[in-house]
Design a protein around this motif. Sequence first.
Motif, PDB file in Angstrom:
ATOM      1  N   ARG A   1       1.473  -8.878 -41.625  1.00  0.00           N
ATOM      2  CA  ARG A   1       1.841  -8.628 -40.224  1.00  0.00           C
ATOM      3  C   ARG A   1       3.136  -9.328 -39.848  1.00  0.00           C
ATOM      4  O   ARG A   1       3.802  -8.964 -38.886  1.00  0.00           O
ATOM      5  N   PHE A   2       3.499 -10.384 -40.599  1.00  0.00           N
ATOM      6  CA  PHE A   2       4.668 -11.182 -40.279  1.00  0.00           C
ATOM      7  C   PHE A   2       5.850 -10.929 -41.208  1.00  0.00           C
ATOM      8  O   PHE A   2       6.882 -11.567 -41.080  1.00  0.00           O
ATOM      9  N   LEU A   3       5.707  -9.989 -42.140  1.00  0.00           N
ATOM     10  CA  LEU A   3       6.784  -9.691 -43.073  1.00  0.00           C
ATOM     11  C   LEU A   3       8.021  -9.170 -42.345  1.00  0.00           C
ATOM     12  O   LEU A   3       7.914  -8.374 -41.406  1.00  0.00           O
ATOM     13  N   ILE A   4       9.177  -9.612 -42.789  1.00  0.00           N
ATOM     14  CA  ILE A   4      10.432  -9.123 -42.239  1.00  0.00           C
ATOM     15  C   ILE A   4      10.844  -7.939 -43.091  1.00  0.00           C
ATOM     16  O   ILE A   4      10.986  -8.052 -44.307  1.00  0.00           O
ATOM     17  N   GLU A   5      11.046  -6.801 -42.463  1.00  0.00           N
ATOM     18  CA  GLU A   5      11.436  -5.600 -43.203  1.00  0.00           C
ATOM     19  C   GLU A   5      12.897  -5.700 -43.577  1.00  0.00           C
ATOM     20  O   GLU A   5      13.730  -6.077 -42.779  1.00  0.00           O
TER      21      GLU A   5
END
Length: 96
Positions: free
Chosen positions: A91-95
Motif C-alpha cells: 500500500r505504501f510502494l512508490i510507483e
Amino acid sequence: MATYKQLTAQLEKLHKEVAVAREKEIAQAIVDIKQQIADYDLTAEELGFTSKRVPGRKAASVAKYRNPKTGETWSGRGRSPGWLTGKNRERFLIES
C-alpha cells in the motif's frame, strides 16, 4: 519626547515580540508545508532538495515506500520505520 533609555527598552521589547511572532509563524508555515507535501505527494527532488554526491560515499538509496500522511520515505533497507510496522507494505510502494 522619550529618553534614550526608554527607547532602548521599547526596542528590546519589540525585538522579543518579533522573535515570538516569528517562531509562531514559522511553526504554522511548517505545518502548512508538510500538509501540502502530503496532499500532493511531493518528493525532495521535486522540491529541488537534491543531495550532492561526496567522493568516497555511497549514493543514497532510492525511496521505495512513502507515508502518505507525512511524506516520510523509506528505501526498504535497514530497520522498518514505525509508520510501516505491521502494515501491508504494498500500500505504501512508490510507483516508478
